[in-house]
Design an enzyme around this catalytic site. Sequence first.
Site: not given
Ligand code: AMP
Length: 276
Positions: A30, A32, A149, A172, A181, A183
């Site tokens: 959610e 993303h 970041q 979120v 996340s 992860r």
């Molecule tokens: P990632 O796939 O983890 O590299 O994240 C891709 C994008 O989604 C990055 O800009 C992250 O900061 C954002 N993102 C990851 N988790 C969340 C979250 N819980 N809430 C909002 N944005 C997120």
Amino acid sequence: MKVLKTRKQALAYRPAGSTGFVPTMGYLHEGHLSLIRKSREENDHTIVSIFVNPAQFNDPSDYEKYPTDTGRDLNFLEQEGVDAVFLPDREEMFPEQQNFVQISAPELANTLCGPGRPGHFEGVLLIVARLLNLINPDRAYFGKKDYQQFRIIQTLAIELDFKTEIIGLPTVREPDGLAMSSRNARLNEKAREQSLLIYRALQLAKKTHKDGENDTSVLCEIVSDVIESGSLNRVEYVQAVDAETLQKVNKAGEKPCILAVAAFCDSVRLIDNIEI
Ligand code: AMP
């Protein structure tokens, strides 16, 4: 939805009207989707990229264990009405014969996650610069869960005169407060239970600040103690930093300040932050 697999295809894809771009490493959740929805609201076209960027993993086993499920991700993207997805493979982005240019990270990378993850932000800068160049979007959306970041990428785009506006959106969370996340999928049941102490700790520090405590070393200690009350948890850092410069702040309440944490829950490294 158009699936672009090569850099050549990405360069050739230039829809009319404004373009919003959401770079991801996949295993979508959610968090993303909130970025994608905002992009859809603000632009005529939305492009998402899915690429697990080897250049930003300082720990090879973290890269190998990074969860992926492209079929599931593509379904999500279709449902969200995304116009195109850029889905290169590793060889497409990092062909063996190429010897990549490096981008050194600015001062903003010297705090928080920087010292514990050598090379990480350089890897992020390289991939984001390349993706922005390939997609050439009007706006690109990033989550403030990865606050450092976001600020580093914003600085990249401003200082290297990218036409793209970098937009940061709120974190979120799961219903119990854990920041979403990819992860999180690696947490076992017990670690998942204890992972909620991270947000609980940040909230308690925020409340303590509201109740009159301005000394950030006291607030950081509260966060550490609450997180480490979970037997599987180990704090890597807790820091209070200026929201713009990311430099350490001793007294909260004068300028916008981010209380940020990285902690291992079992063997899974999680980050989170809250504005105070
Ligand atoms: P990632 O796939 O983890 O590299 O994240 C891709 C994008 O989604 C990055 O800009 C992250 O900061 C954002 N993102 C990851 N988790 C969340 C979250 N819980 N809430 C909002 N944005 C997120």
